[in-house]
Design a protein around this motif. Structure first.
Motif, PDB file in Angstrom:
ATOM      1  N   ASN A  72      -4.719  -3.512   1.495  1.00  0.00           N
ATOM      2  CA  ASN A  72      -5.908  -3.026   2.213  1.00  0.00           C
ATOM      3  C   ASN A  72      -6.823  -4.180   2.622  1.00  0.00           C
ATOM      4  OD1 ASN A  72      -5.883  -0.146   2.582  1.00  0.00           O
ATOM      5  ND2 ASN A  72      -6.012   0.093   0.362  1.00  0.00           N
ATOM      6  N   LYS A 124      -1.658  -2.038  -3.493  1.00  0.00           N
ATOM      7  CA  LYS A 124      -2.362  -1.291  -2.441  1.00  0.00           C
ATOM      8  C   LYS A 124      -3.727  -1.907  -2.166  1.00  0.00           C
ATOM      9  CE  LYS A 124      -3.545   3.354  -0.924  1.00  0.00           C
ATOM     10  NZ  LYS A 124      -3.461   4.811  -1.199  1.00  0.00           N
ATOM     11  N   GLN A 164      -5.134  -6.196   5.366  1.00  0.00           N
ATOM     12  CA  GLN A 164      -5.173  -5.505   6.655  1.00  0.00           C
ATOM     13  C   GLN A 164      -6.502  -5.759   7.371  1.00  0.00           C
ATOM     14  OE1 GLN A 164      -5.161  -1.113   6.706  1.00  0.00           O
ATOM     15  NE2 GLN A 164      -3.532  -1.256   8.242  1.00  0.00           N
ATOM     16  N   LEU A 196       1.389   0.132   3.470  1.00  0.00           N
ATOM     17  CA  LEU A 196       0.491   1.165   2.943  1.00  0.00           C
ATOM     18  C   LEU A 196       1.126   2.549   3.054  1.00  0.00           C
ATOM     19  CD1 LEU A 196      -2.938  -0.091   4.352  1.00  0.00           C
ATOM     20  CD2 LEU A 196      -2.161  -0.151   1.971  1.00  0.00           C
TER      21      LEU A 196
END
Length: 509
Positions: free
Chosen positions: A153, A149, A156, A287
């Motif tokens: 993140n 995760k 992204q 996500l």
């Protein structure tokens, strides 16, 4: 040790007291304040060094210096755009870049400057070093979920600035001293220029090898990296662990104590799919899947993970359905529009050339070639657009499709098929199938079937046309051709989805 960064210097090692390189004469004090201590890595287009600011060198942290040997104006512009975009991102997992991080350096007796980027060195160890230090023992699933995760993140944020990393692997993900992750080696200038400059790596997906990277390319590399953490099987050392085994990749069998109901292997498998169309479409999809895992997880980190529904990333059926619909529409539009234009152009050519050379037969055959060229060009463009929408970029698809239709046009006239319009679909089913097979034979499993698929599609199209022509009357008979083309598109579209991508597809010319 004091290194010279001139890429043409054969003896870059210098003593700490040197101001200029003893071999090539280039200045050793970079940007007036940095000395290069050692080289960390090198690829075809850049070199990475560890450097230190000379002012108060004892207390100053070390820096990372990236030196790019690029001369193409487009590559230089791309580098500058990436540097500017990175200045906007403020995240502890990405080294902060300031306005003075980027500069140029001109070696001695050179007319082409080197492009440099100086950034702070993040303290920590790479995930590859982490695995080595714990003797390649598989990482706990709970920790893998946390790290995945964090990585997505960060990724992204890069993708939101239109930055692709393109070099994600265990060496370029850093476990910082505070226990969180960071992505390093982000600047990807020239990694899309040519597959000849890309060394083989199992972390590089097929489309990136062939100059067509997309955001899902980074997700592929991330999936491979985290499968390594779960198994302790590094892809370059244990490639067999990542081969296909019927419906799933073999790596899952190497995961110890994996919760039977865990959806993490399914998510990673989708991220590692060879075809981009089968991967999650963006970081947010990943996500969302990870969030669904967290909501379904029992409070204890070591308890079994209970998943009430599959992750959202498994929308591949919808993606495949959209591909099929677009493929059918592209086939109908391409053949119909191209056919109408080609019919007019072909008639003009056959009439004018037939009169000019006083040979009606030759003029008609040339008219058929023009008809085929036009139909094939429009159809090839439409089908290539569908490929592009789904992440495929197939080199020469337009060219070979156009060529196939052109040959069909000539053969159709020569053997008299155009005197019997109902036979028109059989020939392109053969010729176009063969021409596209020559392109696909090295890139999909059982590619020879593509020829028979086109023949089958053509035959079905004729059958549908015959049947509907007798049902539809008057002006509505035109729709019998549309329904025939729809059948042709349905057969070829479904078949293309079923033929699993085995090797990388090439870029559209």
């Amino acid at each position: 040790m004091n290194l010279c960064i001139n890429n043409k210097c054969h003896k870059p090692q210098n003593s700490d007291n040197n101001t200029f390189c003893s071999n090539c004469g280039s200045e050793l004090l970079i940007a007036g304040k940095y000395r290069v201590l050692n080289q960390i890595s090198q690829d075809g287009y850049s070199r990475t060094y560890e450097a230190q600011e000379i002012a108060d060198s004892q207390s100053k942290p070390h820096k990372i210096l990236q030196v790019f040997s690029i001369t193409d104006s487009g590559e230089i512009e791309l580098l500058q755009k990436i540097v500017t975009a990175l200045q906007i991102i403020d995240h502890p997992g990405i080294t902060q870049i300031t306005t003075d991080s980027y500069f140029t350096y001109l070696p001695r007796n050179s007319t082409s400057p080197l492009h440099c980027l100086i950034i702070d060195k993040i303290s920590g160890i790479t995930l590859d070093e982490y695995m080595y230090k714990q003797d390649y023992h598989p990482v706990d699933e709970y920790l893998v979920l946390k790290w995945l995760k964090e990585s997505v993140n960060i990724l992204q944020l890069l993708h939101q600035q239109s930055i692709l990393h393109l070099r994600i692997n265990p060496q370029n993900i850093l476990l910082k001293d505070d226990g969180n992750l960071a992505l390093v080696d982000i600047i990807a200038v020239n990694r899309t220029k040519s597959s000849d400059g890309i060394a083989y790596s199992p972390y590089i997906p097929p489309e990136q090898f062939n100059n067509s990277p997309i955001p899902q390319s980074d997700l592929f590399a991330l999936g491979m990296t985290f499968a390594y953490l779960l198994t302790g099987k590094e892809a370059t050392k244990d490639p067999d662990a990542y081969q296909s085994d019927e419906t799933k990749l073999k790596w899952q069998s190497f995961v110890p104590n994996m919760n039977k109901v865990s959806q993490l292997p399914i998510l990673l498998d989708s991220m590692m799919a060879h075809a981009p169309i089968q991967r999650p479409q963006n970081c947010q999809v990943v996500l969302d899947s990870l969030d669904s895992f967290a909501k379904s997880q029992i409070s204890s980190p070591h308890a079994e993970t209970i998943i009430s529904q599959p992750p959202k990333s498994q929308n591949s059926k919808l993606v495949k359905l959209l591909f099929l619909i677009n493929w059918i529409l592209a086939t109908i539009t391409g053949v119909t529009l191209g056919g109408v234009i080609g019919l007019i152009a072909g008639w003009c050519v056959s009439f004018l050339l037939g009169a000019a050379i006083r040979n009606v037969s030759t003029g008609i055959i040339l008219g058929g070639v023009v008809f085929g060229l036009t139909t094939g060009l429009v159809t090839g463009i439409m089908q290539s657009w569908v490929f592009w929408q789904c992440g495929y970029k197939i080199k020469y698809w337009i060219l070979l499709t156009t060529l196939g239709f052109a040959i069909e046009g000539a053969l159709g006239i020569a053997i008299g098929n155009y005197n019997y319009g109902e036979k028109i679909m059989i020939v392109p089913g053969i010729v176009v199938g063969i021409s596209q097979f020559l392109l696909l034979k090295n890139h999909i499993n059982y590619s020879f079937l593509w020829i028979f698929i086109n023949i089958l599609g053509g035959g079905l199209a004729i059958l549908v046309h015959w049947q509907m022509r007798d049902i539809l009357i008057g002006k509505y008979q035109f729709f019998s051709y549309i329904l025939g083309l729809m059948a042709f598109g349905l057969v070829t579209g479904i078949s293309f989805i079923k033929l699993q991508i085995d090797k990388p597809l090439l870029e559209v010319s």
